[in-house]
Design a protein around this motif. Structure first.
Motif, short mmCIF file in Angstrom:
data_model
loop_
_atom_site.label_atom_id
_atom_site.label_comp_id
_atom_site.label_asym_id
_atom_site.label_seq_id
_atom_site.Cartn_x
_atom_site.Cartn_y
_atom_site.Cartn_z
N LEU A 42 0.80 -1.22 0.00
CA LEU A 42 0.00 0.00 0.00
C LEU A 42 0.83 1.27 0.00
N CYS A 43 1.91 1.33 0.75
CA CYS A 43 2.84 2.45 0.71
C CYS A 43 2.14 3.79 0.94
N ALA A 44 2.36 4.40 2.07
CA ALA A 44 1.79 5.72 2.32
C ALA A 44 2.23 6.71 1.24
N PHE A 45 3.51 6.66 0.86
CA PHE A 45 4.00 7.50 -0.24
C PHE A 45 4.56 6.56 -1.30
N HIS A 46 3.95 6.55 -2.48
CA HIS A 46 4.36 5.67 -3.57
C HIS A 46 4.69 6.52 -4.79
N SER A 47 5.82 6.24 -5.40
CA SER A 47 6.18 6.91 -6.64
C SER A 47 6.82 5.90 -7.58
N SER A 48 6.40 5.90 -8.83
CA SER A 48 7.07 5.09 -9.83
C SER A 48 7.80 5.96 -10.83
N ALA A 49 7.74 7.26 -10.65
CA ALA A 49 8.42 8.20 -11.54
C ALA A 49 9.79 8.55 -10.97
N MET A 50 10.80 8.59 -11.81
CA MET A 50 12.17 8.80 -11.36
C MET A 50 12.54 10.27 -11.15
N ARG A 51 12.00 11.17 -11.89
CA ARG A 51 12.51 12.54 -11.90
C ARG A 51 11.60 13.51 -11.16
N ASN A 52 11.40 13.23 -9.89
CA ASN A 52 10.70 14.14 -8.99
C ASN A 52 11.63 14.46 -7.83
N VAL A 53 11.46 15.63 -7.23
CA VAL A 53 12.22 16.00 -6.05
C VAL A 53 11.37 15.66 -4.84
N ILE A 54 11.86 14.75 -3.98
CA ILE A 54 11.11 14.28 -2.82
C ILE A 54 12.04 14.43 -1.62
N THR A 55 11.90 15.54 -0.87
CA THR A 55 12.83 15.83 0.22
C THR A 55 12.11 16.33 1.46
N ASP A 56 12.73 16.06 2.63
CA ASP A 56 12.28 16.59 3.92
C ASP A 56 10.84 16.23 4.26
N ASN A 57 10.44 15.02 3.94
CA ASN A 57 9.09 14.53 4.23
C ASN A 57 9.16 13.46 5.32
N VAL A 58 8.03 13.26 6.01
CA VAL A 58 7.94 12.26 7.07
C VAL A 58 6.69 11.43 6.86
N VAL A 59 6.86 10.09 6.95
CA VAL A 59 5.72 9.18 7.02
C VAL A 59 5.77 8.55 8.41
N ALA A 60 4.68 8.67 9.15
CA ALA A 60 4.64 8.17 10.52
C ALA A 60 3.37 7.36 10.74
N GLY A 61 3.53 6.17 11.32
CA GLY A 61 2.36 5.38 11.72
C GLY A 61 1.62 4.71 10.59
N SER A 62 2.32 4.27 9.54
CA SER A 62 1.67 3.54 8.46
C SER A 62 1.52 2.08 8.86
N GLU A 63 0.34 1.50 8.65
CA GLU A 63 0.12 0.08 8.91
C GLU A 63 0.72 -0.79 7.83
N SER A 64 1.27 -0.19 6.79
CA SER A 64 1.94 -0.92 5.73
C SER A 64 3.29 -0.24 5.48
N GLU A 65 3.75 -0.17 4.23
CA GLU A 65 5.03 0.45 3.93
C GLU A 65 4.91 1.97 4.04
N GLY A 66 5.95 2.58 4.57
CA GLY A 66 5.97 4.04 4.61
C GLY A 66 6.24 4.64 3.24
N TRP A 67 7.32 4.17 2.61
CA TRP A 67 7.78 4.69 1.33
C TRP A 67 8.00 3.56 0.34
N CYS A 68 7.53 3.69 -0.88
CA CYS A 68 7.87 2.82 -2.01
C CYS A 68 8.33 3.74 -3.13
N VAL A 69 9.64 3.75 -3.36
CA VAL A 69 10.22 4.73 -4.28
C VAL A 69 11.28 4.08 -5.16
N PRO A 70 11.47 4.63 -6.36
CA PRO A 70 12.56 4.14 -7.20
C PRO A 70 13.89 4.65 -6.68
#
Length: 144
Positions: A42-70
């Motif tokens: 399920l991934c709280a934050f999921h991205s399949s795109a490579m060319r995005n800027v993803i910085t200084d973020n927090v995932v807290a308390g996910s019952e599944s994956e916090g981050w799914c990223v390339p």
């Protein structure tokens, strides 16, 4: 942006590139396992795109994956990090293209894992599935 008490994937960046996600908090993502049409990761934050800027973020308390990223290749530009996952089932799941297990296609020989903080995650802090040689830099894992 603060997103709290969501069901299933909270942020899902599919083919879009050139976006910036900075300074966000995702808290309390629930695994809606009653719906069989929802993917297993399920991934709280999921991205399949490579060319995005993803910085200084927090995932807290996910019952599944916090981050799914390339993951970036070792010669590529840095676009991911620093980011934090805590109190999730898994902190970070990284693959060549952000795909779920079993669907990963590899095209490079070195994968860069950097600028990650993962703590108090139930199963593990970081899982990366790559056929490439991993290079790990500036990673903090605590109490996973």
């Amino acid at each position: 942006c603060v997103i709290f008490d969501s069901q299933g994937r909270t942020v899902d960046v599919l083919e879009a590139e050139g976006n910036e996600f900075t300074g966000n908090l995702i808290g309390g993502m629930h695994d809606n396992n009653r719906n069989p049409s929802i993917e297993s990761m399920l991934c709280a934050f999921h991205s399949s795109a490579m060319r995005n800027v993803i910085t200084d973020n927090v995932v807290a308390g996910s019952e599944s994956e916090g981050w799914c990223v390339p993951l970036d290749d070792c010669a590529g530009t840095r676009y991911l990090g620093p980011n934090t996952a805590h109190s999730c089932l898994w902190g970070f799941y990284g693959s060549k293209d952000g795909s779920d297990f079993g669907n990963v296609k590899y095209s490079y020989t070195c994968a860069l894992v950097q600028d990650i903080v993962a703590y108090s995650n139930a199963h593990t802090g970081i899982v990366f599935q790559v056929a490439a040689r991993p290079v790990v830099r500036n990673v903090v894992l605590l109490d996973n």
